[in-house]
Scaffold this motif. Structure first.
Motif, PDB file in Angstrom:
ATOM      1  N   LEU A  23      47.871  28.362  61.071  1.00 23.49           N
ATOM      2  CA  LEU A  23      47.314  28.778  59.833  1.00 23.49           C
ATOM      3  C   LEU A  23      47.944  28.224  58.739  1.00 23.49           C
ATOM      4  O   LEU A  23      49.156  27.961  58.766  1.00 23.49           O
ATOM      5  CB  LEU A  23      47.612  30.398  59.517  1.00 23.49           C
ATOM      6  N   HIS A  24      47.119  27.824  57.599  1.00 24.12           N
ATOM      7  CA  HIS A  24      47.531  27.416  56.420  1.00 24.12           C
ATOM      8  C   HIS A  24      48.453  25.923  56.862  1.00 24.12           C
ATOM      9  O   HIS A  24      49.462  25.560  56.179  1.00 24.12           O
ATOM     10  CB  HIS A  24      48.305  28.175  55.591  1.00 24.12           C
ATOM     11  N   GLY A  25      47.929  25.268  57.725  1.00 22.77           N
ATOM     12  CA  GLY A  25      48.504  23.855  57.966  1.00 22.77           C
ATOM     13  C   GLY A  25      49.308  23.799  58.956  1.00 22.77           C
ATOM     14  O   GLY A  25      50.005  22.607  59.335  1.00 22.77           O
ATOM     15  N   CYS A  26      50.356  24.955  59.550  1.00 26.08           N
ATOM     16  CA  CYS A  26      50.997  24.689  60.607  1.00 26.08           C
ATOM     17  C   CYS A  26      50.897  25.574  61.875  1.00 26.08           C
ATOM     18  O   CYS A  26      50.100  26.550  61.621  1.00 26.08           O
ATOM     19  CB  CYS A  26      52.405  24.741  59.832  1.00 26.08           C
ATOM     20  N   LYS A  27      51.317  25.253  62.827  1.00 24.88           N
ATOM     21  CA  LYS A  27      51.216  26.072  64.024  1.00 24.88           C
ATOM     22  C   LYS A  27      52.539  26.957  63.945  1.00 24.88           C
ATOM     23  O   LYS A  27      53.787  26.419  64.068  1.00 24.88           O
ATOM     24  CB  LYS A  27      51.474  24.950  65.358  1.00 24.88           C
ATOM     25  N   ALA A  41      45.444  34.504  48.935  1.00 19.50           N
ATOM     26  CA  ALA A  41      45.645  33.536  47.640  1.00 19.50           C
ATOM     27  C   ALA A  41      45.986  32.151  48.138  1.00 19.50           C
ATOM     28  O   ALA A  41      45.613  31.146  47.600  1.00 19.50           O
ATOM     29  CB  ALA A  41      47.059  34.169  46.917  1.00 19.50           C
ATOM     30  N   THR A  42      46.483  31.970  49.428  1.00 20.15           N
ATOM     31  CA  THR A  42      47.021  30.523  49.917  1.00 20.15           C
ATOM     32  C   THR A  42      45.688  29.999  50.375  1.00 20.15           C
ATOM     33  O   THR A  42      45.438  28.789  50.050  1.00 20.15           O
ATOM     34  CB  THR A  42      47.801  31.016  51.104  1.00 20.15           C
ATOM     35  N   ASN A  43      44.648  30.754  50.852  1.00 20.88           N
ATOM     36  CA  ASN A  43      43.263  30.163  51.260  1.00 20.88           C
ATOM     37  C   ASN A  43      42.729  29.488  50.030  1.00 20.88           C
ATOM     38  O   ASN A  43      42.301  28.408  50.154  1.00 20.88           O
ATOM     39  CB  ASN A  43      42.541  31.288  51.896  1.00 20.88           C
ATOM     40  N   GLU A  44      42.632  30.334  48.869  1.00 19.65           N
ATOM     41  CA  GLU A  44      42.167  29.722  47.700  1.00 19.65           C
ATOM     42  C   GLU A  44      42.880  28.489  47.089  1.00 19.65           C
ATOM     43  O   GLU A  44      42.210  27.675  46.454  1.00 19.65           O
ATOM     44  CB  GLU A  44      41.909  30.905  46.638  1.00 19.65           C
ATOM     45  N   ALA A  45      44.080  28.466  47.161  1.00 11.86           N
ATOM     46  CA  ALA A  45      45.105  27.568  46.547  1.00 11.86           C
ATOM     47  C   ALA A  45      44.705  26.157  47.465  1.00 11.86           C
ATOM     48  O   ALA A  45      44.490  24.938  46.802  1.00 11.86           O
ATOM     49  CB  ALA A  45      46.337  27.857  46.661  1.00 11.86           C
ATOM     50  N   VAL A  64      47.704  29.514  39.201  1.00 10.68           N
ATOM     51  CA  VAL A  64      48.317  30.641  40.286  1.00 10.68           C
ATOM     52  C   VAL A  64      47.241  31.345  40.815  1.00 10.68           C
ATOM     53  O   VAL A  64      46.502  31.904  40.070  1.00 10.68           O
ATOM     54  CB  VAL A  64      49.536  31.156  39.493  1.00 10.68           C
ATOM     55  N   TYR A  65      47.086  31.194  42.306  1.00 16.60           N
ATOM     56  CA  TYR A  65      46.004  32.076  42.881  1.00 16.60           C
ATOM     57  C   TYR A  65      46.865  33.381  43.302  1.00 16.60           C
ATOM     58  O   TYR A  65      48.246  32.998  43.950  1.00 16.60           O
ATOM     59  CB  TYR A  65      45.551  31.169  43.845  1.00 16.60           C
ATOM     60  N   MET A  66      46.408  34.615  42.998  1.00 18.45           N
ATOM     61  CA  MET A  66      46.999  35.858  43.586  1.00 18.45           C
ATOM     62  C   MET A  66      46.008  36.466  44.086  1.00 18.45           C
ATOM     63  O   MET A  66      45.140  37.016  43.360  1.00 18.45           O
ATOM     64  CB  MET A  66      48.017  36.116  42.109  1.00 18.45           C
ATOM     65  N   GLY A  67      46.306  37.367  45.100  1.00 25.87           N
ATOM     66  CA  GLY A  67      45.499  38.465  45.612  1.00 25.87           C
ATOM     67  C   GLY A  67      45.034  39.449  44.699  1.00 25.87           C
ATOM     68  O   GLY A  67      46.186  39.876  43.930  1.00 25.87           O
ATOM     69  N   LYS A  68      44.049  40.047  44.410  1.00 30.02           N
ATOM     70  CA  LYS A  68      43.649  41.153  43.654  1.00 30.02           C
ATOM     71  C   LYS A  68      44.680  42.111  43.734  1.00 30.02           C
ATOM     72  O   LYS A  68      44.810  42.993  42.962  1.00 30.02           O
ATOM     73  CB  LYS A  68      42.167  41.410  43.586  1.00 30.02           C
ATOM     74  N   THR A  69      44.648  42.515  45.039  1.00 27.94           N
ATOM     75  CA  THR A  69      45.737  43.791  45.352  1.00 27.94           C
ATOM     76  C   THR A  69      47.267  43.496  44.855  1.00 27.94           C
ATOM     77  O   THR A  69      47.756  44.478  44.084  1.00 27.94           O
ATOM     78  CB  THR A  69      45.769  44.034  47.026  1.00 27.94           C
ATOM     79  N   ASP A  70      47.615  42.070  44.854  1.00 28.65           N
ATOM     80  CA  ASP A  70      48.951  42.170  44.369  1.00 28.65           C
ATOM     81  C   ASP A  70      48.881  41.839  42.716  1.00 28.65           C
ATOM     82  O   ASP A  70      50.047  42.350  42.129  1.00 28.65           O
ATOM     83  CB  ASP A  70      49.360  40.576  44.978  1.00 28.65           C
ATOM     84  N   VAL A  71      47.801  41.516  42.053  1.00 26.94           N
ATOM     85  CA  VAL A  71      47.668  41.281  40.641  1.00 26.94           C
ATOM     86  C   VAL A  71      47.905  42.852  40.042  1.00 26.94           C
ATOM     87  O   VAL A  71      48.563  43.084  39.076  1.00 26.94           O
ATOM     88  CB  VAL A  71      46.386  40.872  40.289  1.00 26.94           C
ATOM     89  N   GLU A  72      47.251  43.767  40.860  1.00 23.19           N
ATOM     90  CA  GLU A  72      47.585  45.262  40.356  1.00 23.19           C
ATOM     91  C   GLU A  72      49.005  45.660  40.586  1.00 23.19           C
ATOM     92  O   GLU A  72      49.358  46.486  39.775  1.00 23.19           O
ATOM     93  CB  GLU A  72      46.445  46.085  41.340  1.00 23.19           C
ATOM     94  N   ARG A  73      49.541  45.467  41.766  1.00 26.33           N
ATOM     95  CA  ARG A  73      50.818  46.353  42.165  1.00 26.33           C
ATOM     96  C   ARG A  73      51.870  45.240  41.479  1.00 26.33           C
ATOM     97  O   ARG A  73      52.909  45.726  41.487  1.00 26.33           O
ATOM     98  CB  ARG A  73      51.011  46.248  43.607  1.00 26.33           C
ATOM     99  N   GLN A  74      51.556  43.963  40.799  1.00 23.65           N
ATOM    100  CA  GLN A  74      52.572  43.413  40.149  1.00 23.65           C
ATOM    101  C   GLN A  74      52.218  42.956  38.805  1.00 23.65           C
ATOM    102  O   GLN A  74      52.222  41.631  38.522  1.00 23.65           O
ATOM    103  CB  GLN A  74      52.878  41.891  41.034  1.00 23.65           C
ATOM    104  N   ALA A  75      51.386  43.889  38.203  1.00 24.39           N
ATOM    105  CA  ALA A  75      50.903  43.488  36.744  1.00 24.39           C
ATOM    106  C   ALA A  75      52.020  42.718  35.772  1.00 24.39           C
ATOM    107  O   ALA A  75      51.523  42.134  35.036  1.00 24.39           O
ATOM    108  CB  ALA A  75      50.536  44.804  36.307  1.00 24.39           C
ATOM    109  N   VAL A  76      53.294  43.388  35.771  1.00 25.64           N
ATOM    110  CA  VAL A  76      54.189  42.650  34.748  1.00 25.64           C
ATOM    111  C   VAL A  76      54.357  41.243  35.127  1.00 25.64           C
ATOM    112  O   VAL A  76      54.233  40.479  34.291  1.00 25.64           O
ATOM    113  CB  VAL A  76      55.495  43.410  34.749  1.00 25.64           C
ATOM    114  N   ASN A  77      54.415  40.679  36.301  1.00 24.67           N
ATOM    115  CA  ASN A  77      54.523  39.406  36.610  1.00 24.67           C
ATOM    116  C   ASN A  77      53.269  38.546  36.133  1.00 24.67           C
ATOM    117  O   ASN A  77      53.450  37.263  35.798  1.00 24.67           O
ATOM    118  CB  ASN A  77      54.909  39.079  38.145  1.00 24.67           C
ATOM    119  N   VAL A  78      51.906  39.172  36.332  1.00 30.81           N
ATOM    120  CA  VAL A  78      50.630  38.397  36.019  1.00 30.81           C
ATOM    121  C   VAL A  78      51.012  38.045  34.522  1.00 30.81           C
ATOM    122  O   VAL A  78      50.629  37.103  34.052  1.00 30.81           O
ATOM    123  CB  VAL A  78      49.612  39.395  36.262  1.00 30.81           C
ATOM    124  N   LYS A  79      51.230  39.306  33.689  1.00 30.20           N
ATOM    125  CA  LYS A  79      51.525  38.839  32.223  1.00 30.20           C
ATOM    126  C   LYS A  79      52.605  37.755  32.247  1.00 30.20           C
ATOM    127  O   LYS A  79      52.474  37.059  30.845  1.00 30.20           O
ATOM    128  CB  LYS A  79      52.013  40.539  31.614  1.00 30.20           C
TER     129      LYS A  79
END
Length: 395
Positions: free
Chosen positions: A283-287, A172-176, A135-150
């Motif tokens: 962006l990300h494959g669609c118009k 995160a979508t770019n990296e995926a 799962v790819y997740m932006g670092k900002t979101d990793v910090e603000r959604q720590a419980v979901n990361v765990k």
């Protein structure tokens, strides 16, 4: 559902399509050639329905909120997607897509996530089906959604923090997509929203349409008719909204109200109100409609809600807005927070911050006394408690 549904080329009006690098063409094409056949097969239907019932806990209740109904002078029902296993609507799509991936012979799953709910859903179904999951997740979101990361890690997924851009859902979508380009043969990318190249927007909308199918049955029981006067949902990428409205797109008696993230204000420079601010781009494959500069550089979105913090919107919703089929209202952070605390204190339900945007939209609509309104509570607020704790004395 011809008028507002996808055409044979993957377009909703002028929005949609499949814009993918050559290395992914076969993956996307294979999925496009397989998904309807699989979705319509008896084997898939049987397994999907059984898992939705016995594993997810569907149908999710349609709850008449007395306090909201009294306050707005009409009947307001909450479609309780927050009561699903894993706490949001995201599990509906994740289960459907992993069944498709398995049928197509894929052996590895990747996903992107913002609020973490889609990541948790993907990790959950991968544990269920014993498939490896990244799962790819932006670092900002990793910090603000720590419980979901765990939670994702506990479920056996590998969570990769992304440090490019403003380190949120777009990044995160770019990296995926980069990962998918590197492992196209064995990998299925479970996209969590109605974005991405065709057939993803249609695939996700079809899997989430279980929401509106249930609303029809439940309203018939409670109101003696199978349609409401209004449907209300929050929209970022747009999967819970697409699922809520899917069965009603061509029913002109049903008004559609979508709430997008106004952030600190549409004109503040800190917003994710794509339909208000966006122009057409790819962006990300669609118009679709995108927040971008005049020369096509994506501008960084902002929302207090990680799940709405995206610079685009699903092509289905871009089309509904451009055709004036849906009314789209920007909701600022403080309006969403106020609505969240009110529902919590008056109804005993702590909503996800995303859903709180939909609740706040009720203030901006003039309802008539006989109106029946269904608002989709897309998720529960457990993942947002840190944010709520920070603001609870202000509301």
């Amino acid at each position: 559902m011809q008028k507002f549904s996808v055409d044979s080329n993957g377009y909703y009006g002028e929005f949609g399509g499949a814009f993918v690098p050559e290395i992914l063409y076969k993956c996307v094409n294979d999925l496009e050639n397989s998904y309807l056949r699989i979705l319509e097969s008896e084997k898939f239907k049987r397994e999907f329905e059984q898992l939705l019932r016995d594993y997810v806990g569907r149908p999710s209740p349609l709850y008449l909120s007395q306090q909201l109904s009294e306050r707005f002078g009409c009947k307001i029902y909450l479609k309780r997607e927050d009561l699903n296993h894993t706490g949001a609507h995201k599990i509906n799509n994740a289960i459907g897509q992993i069944l498709i991936a398995r049928e197509m012979g894929k052996t590895r799953i990747i996903a992107e996530t913002g609020a973490g709910q889609h990541g948790v859903a993907a990790a959950t179904v991968c544990a269920l089906m014993q498939m490896p999951c990244t799962v790819y997740m932006g670092k900002t979101d990793v910090e603000r959604q720590a419980v979901n990361v765990k939670k994702m890690e506990m479920l056996g997924a590998t969570v990769v923090p992304v440090t490019s851009g403003n380190m949120t859902l777009k990044d995160a979508t770019n990296e995926a997509i980069r990962d998918w380009c590197s492992h196209p043969e064995e990998t299925h990318y479970i996209i969590g929203s109605t974005i991405g190249p065709h057939p993803y927007p249609d695939l996700v909308a079809r899997l989430q349409s279980v929401i509106s199918k249930e609303i029809k049955v439940q309203l018939t029981e409670k109101e003696g008719r199978d349609y409401p006067d209004y449907l209300v949902a929050c929209v970022g990428g747009g999967s819970n909204a697409a699922g809520t409205i899917y069965e009603y797109l061509d029913n002109d008696r049903v008004k559609i109200v979508l709430a997008e993230a106004g952030g600190k204000g549409v004109d503040s420079g800190y917003s994710a109100a794509t339909i208000q601010l966006g122009t057409i781009g790819v962006l990300h494959g669609c118009k679709t409609l995108l927040m971008q500069t005049e020369d096509g550089q994506i501008t960084e979105p902002y929302s207090i809600s990680a799940g709405l913090d995206y610079p685009g919107v699903g092509p289905i919703h871009a089309n509904l807005a451009s055709q004036h089929r849906a009314q789209v209202l920007p909701i600022n952070d403080d309006e969403a927070l106020r609505a969240a605390f009110e529902l919590t204190r008056r109804e005993g339900i702590i909503p996800a911050l995303e859903s709180a945007h939909a609740l706040a939209a009720l203030e901006k609509v003039d309802f008539k006394p006989g109106d029946v309104v269904v608002l989709t509570l897309s998720g529960r607020g457990d993942k947002d408690l840190e944010t709520y704790f920070k603001y609870e004395n202000q509301f």
